[in-house]
Design a protein around this motif. Structure first.
Motif, PDB file in Angstrom:
ATOM      1  N   GLN A   1     -10.018   5.093  -7.919  1.00  0.00           N
ATOM      2  CA  GLN A   1      -9.956   4.877  -9.390  1.00  0.00           C
ATOM      3  C   GLN A   1      -9.831   6.291 -10.003  1.00  0.00           C
TER       4      GLN A   1
ATOM      5  N   ASP B   1      -8.862  -6.855  -4.715  1.00  0.00           N
ATOM      6  CA  ASP B   1      -9.627  -6.527  -6.022  1.00  0.00           C
ATOM      7  C   ASP B   1      -9.071  -5.387  -6.496  1.00  0.00           C
ATOM      8  N   TRP B   2      -8.339  -4.567  -6.011  1.00  0.00           N
ATOM      9  CA  TRP B   2      -7.875  -3.260  -6.750  1.00  0.00           C
ATOM     10  C   TRP B   2      -6.626  -3.642  -7.624  1.00  0.00           C
TER      11      TRP B   2
ATOM     12  N   THR C   1      -6.191  -6.645  -9.122  1.00  0.00           N
ATOM     13  CA  THR C   1      -6.598  -7.513 -10.427  1.00  0.00           C
ATOM     14  C   THR C   1      -7.031  -6.589 -11.513  1.00  0.00           C
ATOM     15  N   THR C   2      -7.222  -5.372 -11.177  1.00  0.00           N
ATOM     16  CA  THR C   2      -7.800  -4.417 -12.422  1.00  0.00           C
ATOM     17  C   THR C   2      -6.455  -3.541 -13.154  1.00  0.00           C
TER      18      THR C   2
END
Length: 317
Positions: A65, A99-100, A102-103
């Motif tokens: 991130q 997961d990464w 979807t953001t």
């Protein structure tokens, strides 16, 4: 340590150059020592931001991130080789999106009609794409602007890098012998670079643990086609059979690639271990040593986050 003290960074791939930039811009006197400048494995990367089979997940998420934040800033300057690009990630087995993904901006599921034949699920998002030859040149310029120097030299041990107040080991696969670290192994990756027949969006298949990858990343006049992930192999000689398979897989998804002209083959050995290693090591001679290696196929994705973590480990403010 105080500003101005000599720090040697071993390795000039994306991990080494990013770490050197972070430390030099923090006031350290940085020297990079590497046999290859820039490192060939980093030059061979595609490269799209996104975690790729690396652990530990909590730290990987944090490092990734932070890198994403910086790549978004760098994308405002075309000279960096970083661009925010839209595209599709897809699967043939209807697996959920990672997961990464979807953001990311613009994330949304794709209907079957928007997917190539044979794919059962997909999602669209916008992500940094990095043209690695351009980007690594940018990091080298930024390092030199901050007063850093680069020396081409092969080391037989980390002790050969001294004398120095501190050593940061970003030697990638070379750490297997320099540390030594027997848990480190290569995963051979090959890409084919072709002329761009008009593509503006990326495509990436979630192939899981398969050695045969499928992705294409447009970089202006060229497209990087991938790829392979051959566990345990570190030979950097281009494989004609693997290249033909890459071209065929990509052209099946994007027929315009059938007529693209092959420009070059890029081969690297991803430095892989059970977990990424970013930590201090106490050495008998009293030299401060920090390790930053073992990023596997996520070296670009984790580069800024891991580089910034070396700074407090060295007590550089």
């Amino acid at each position: 340590m105080t500003a101005g003290e000599r720090v040697v960074v071993v390795g000039a791939g994306v991990a080494g150059l990013t770490t050197a930039v972070v430390l030099a811009e923090s006031g350290a006197s940085v020297q990079v020592i590497a046999e290859q400048v820039p490192g060939v494995t980093s030059l061979a990367a595609g490269a799209m931001w996104g975690s790729y089979l690396v652990e530990p997940k909590d730290k990987v998420d944090q490092w990734g991130q932070r890198s994403l934040e910086i790549f978004r800033e760098l994308a405002q300057d075309p000279a960096t080789g970083v661009r925010l690009t839209s595209g599709i990630g897809a699967s043939r087995t209807a697996e959920a999106a990672p997961d990464w993904a979807t953001t990311l901006p613009g994330f949304r599921p794709c209907g079957r009609a928007a997917l190539p034949a044979g794919f059962t699920a997909g999602y669209r998002f916008t992500v940094p794409l990095i043209d690695m030859p351009t980007y690594l040149d940018y990091l080298l310029r930024r390092l030199r602007d901050a007063g850093g120097v680069v020396e081409r030299r092969r080391l037989t041990s980390l002790s050969d890098a001294g004398p120095a107040s501190a050593i940061v080991n970003c030697a990638g696969l070379g750490s297997r012998d320099l540390v030594p670290d027997p848990d480190l192994r290569p995963i051979r990756g090959q890409h084919v670079v072709v002329t761009n027949p008009g593509l503006t969006e990326f495509f990436s298949e979630d192939t899981g643990l398969s050695p045969d990858l499928l992705c294409f990343y447009p970089h202006g006049d060229t497209v990087v086609l991938g790829g392979t992930a051959i566990d345990g192999e570190g030979d950097l000689t281009p494989d004609d059979k693997a290249a033909a398979g890459i071209l065929a897989r990509c052209a099946e998804v994007e027929p315009r690639l059938t007529q693209a002209r092959v420009l070059e083959h890029r081969v690297g050995a991803r430095p892989t271990r059970a977990t990424v290693r970013v930590e201090e090591e106490a050495r008998e001679d009293g030299t401060a040593v920090v390790h930053n290696y073992g990023h596997g196929g996520a070296g670009v994705t984790l580069s800024w986050g891991c580089a910034e973590e070396t700074r407090p480990l060295l007590s550089v403010k």
